[in-house]
Design a protein around this motif. Structure first.
Motif, short mmCIF file in Angstrom:
data_model
loop_
_atom_site.label_atom_id
_atom_site.label_comp_id
_atom_site.label_asym_id
_atom_site.label_seq_id
_atom_site.Cartn_x
_atom_site.Cartn_y
_atom_site.Cartn_z
N ILE A 191 0.86 -1.18 0.00
CA ILE A 191 0.00 0.00 0.00
C ILE A 191 0.89 1.23 0.00
N ASP A 192 0.62 2.15 -0.93
CA ASP A 192 1.38 3.39 -0.99
C ASP A 192 0.61 4.50 -0.28
N PHE A 193 1.32 5.29 0.49
CA PHE A 193 0.73 6.40 1.22
C PHE A 193 1.32 7.70 0.70
N SER A 194 0.47 8.69 0.50
CA SER A 194 0.96 10.01 0.10
C SER A 194 0.17 11.06 0.87
N PHE A 195 0.75 12.21 0.95
CA PHE A 195 0.15 13.29 1.71
C PHE A 195 -0.03 14.49 0.80
N GLY A 196 -1.26 14.95 0.69
CA GLY A 196 -1.58 16.04 -0.22
C GLY A 196 -1.80 17.34 0.50
N TYR B 215 0.72 -2.27 -6.78
CA TYR B 215 0.28 -3.64 -6.53
C TYR B 215 -0.68 -4.10 -7.63
N THR B 216 -1.59 -3.23 -8.05
CA THR B 216 -2.53 -3.56 -9.12
C THR B 216 -1.79 -3.84 -10.42
N THR B 217 -0.81 -3.03 -10.74
CA THR B 217 -0.01 -3.24 -11.94
C THR B 217 0.71 -4.57 -11.86
N LYS B 218 1.20 -4.92 -10.69
CA LYS B 218 1.89 -6.20 -10.49
C LYS B 218 0.93 -7.37 -10.72
N ILE B 219 -0.29 -7.27 -10.22
CA ILE B 219 -1.29 -8.32 -10.42
C ILE B 219 -1.62 -8.47 -11.91
N LEU B 220 -1.85 -7.35 -12.56
CA LEU B 220 -2.18 -7.39 -13.99
C LEU B 220 -1.05 -8.03 -14.79
N ILE C 215 -7.92 -14.67 -7.43
CA ILE C 215 -8.91 -14.21 -6.45
C ILE C 215 -8.23 -13.78 -5.15
N GLY C 216 -7.22 -14.51 -4.72
CA GLY C 216 -6.47 -14.13 -3.52
C GLY C 216 -5.85 -12.75 -3.64
N GLY C 217 -5.25 -12.46 -4.77
CA GLY C 217 -4.68 -11.14 -5.00
C GLY C 217 -5.73 -10.05 -4.99
N LEU C 218 -6.87 -10.36 -5.57
CA LEU C 218 -7.95 -9.38 -5.62
C LEU C 218 -8.59 -9.17 -4.25
N LEU C 219 -8.63 -10.20 -3.45
CA LEU C 219 -9.16 -10.06 -2.08
C LEU C 219 -8.30 -9.10 -1.27
N TYR C 220 -6.98 -9.20 -1.42
CA TYR C 220 -6.11 -8.28 -0.69
C TYR C 220 -6.33 -6.85 -1.17
N LEU C 221 -6.44 -6.67 -2.46
CA LEU C 221 -6.69 -5.35 -3.02
C LEU C 221 -8.01 -4.79 -2.49
N MET C 222 -9.04 -5.63 -2.47
CA MET C 222 -10.36 -5.23 -2.02
C MET C 222 -10.35 -4.80 -0.54
N THR C 223 -9.71 -5.58 0.31
CA THR C 223 -9.75 -5.28 1.74
C THR C 223 -8.86 -4.11 2.13
N ALA C 224 -7.83 -3.84 1.36
CA ALA C 224 -6.90 -2.78 1.74
C ALA C 224 -7.33 -1.41 1.25
N ARG D 218 -9.93 -6.22 -16.59
CA ARG D 218 -10.05 -5.11 -17.53
C ARG D 218 -10.55 -3.85 -16.82
N TYR D 219 -11.42 -4.04 -15.82
CA TYR D 219 -11.93 -2.91 -15.04
C TYR D 219 -10.83 -2.30 -14.17
N ILE D 220 -10.06 -3.13 -13.49
CA ILE D 220 -9.02 -2.53 -12.63
C ILE D 220 -7.89 -1.92 -13.45
N GLN D 221 -7.75 -2.32 -14.70
CA GLN D 221 -6.77 -1.66 -15.57
C GLN D 221 -7.12 -0.18 -15.69
N VAL D 222 -8.40 0.13 -15.81
CA VAL D 222 -8.87 1.51 -15.94
C VAL D 222 -8.83 2.25 -14.60
N THR D 223 -9.11 1.54 -13.52
CA THR D 223 -9.29 2.20 -12.22
C THR D 223 -8.12 1.98 -11.26
N LYS D 224 -7.00 1.52 -11.74
CA LYS D 224 -5.89 1.22 -10.82
C LYS D 224 -5.36 2.46 -10.11
N HIS D 225 -5.65 3.62 -10.62
CA HIS D 225 -5.21 4.86 -9.97
C HIS D 225 -6.13 5.29 -8.83
#
Length: 141
Positions: free
Chosen positions: A13-18, A30-35, A76-85, A117-124
């Motif tokens: 998980i990446d953290f940034s401060f705006g 992480y999403t890019t890595k999964i894809l 599915i395991g990778g997506l579960l981690y993405l979903m919960t985090a 294909r959906y997370i490719q668009v929304t990975k940001h």
């Protein structure tokens, strides 16, 4: 406990401060890595996580070569981690796909690929937290 400075990343998980005290949590790397892992990094994007009228019924038939050779459980395991985090928006779709871990069929595999294909668009996408005047209280067990 010690102070190691500003948190930038932890467990994928990446953290940034705006500006104005906004804190952001994202998992774009992480999403890019999964894809990339599931060979979907150059997939055609999809605007929604599921197609219209999708029917995910139990697969009573034996596995096909497509489903047998695809690492469905791992995906599915990778997506579960993405979903919960950081991605509560994908909770319903991922939980629905996870119901078919024992015997995924072609419709489940197609739905999973549509989801990629959906997370490719929304990975940001990221979670944004704003400062409040209240105190932050944390609990642990």
């Amino acid at each position: 406990m010690d102070d190691r400075g500003r948190l930038e990343g932890f467990l994928g998980i990446d953290f940034s401060f705006g500006e104005k005290g906004h804190y952001h949590m994202s998992q774009e790397r992480y999403t890019t890595k999964i894809l990339r892992k599931f060979k979907m990094e150059n997939c055609k994007p999809a605007a929604t996580p599921a197609g219209k009228g999708i029917q995910l019924l139990s697969n009573n038939n034996t596995e096909t070569d497509d489903t047998k050779n695809y690492p469905y459980r791992e995906a599915i395991g990778g997506l579960l981690y993405l979903m919960t985090a950081t991605r509560p928006d994908i909770c319903w779709t991922v939980s629905k796909l996870s119901q078919y871990l024992n015997n995924p069929g072609k419709p489940q595999l197609e739905a999973l690929k549509r989801w990629f294909r959906y997370i490719q668009v929304t990975k940001h996408y990221k979670l944004t937290f704003t400062q409040s005047r209240g105190n932050l209280t944390g609990y642990c067990d």
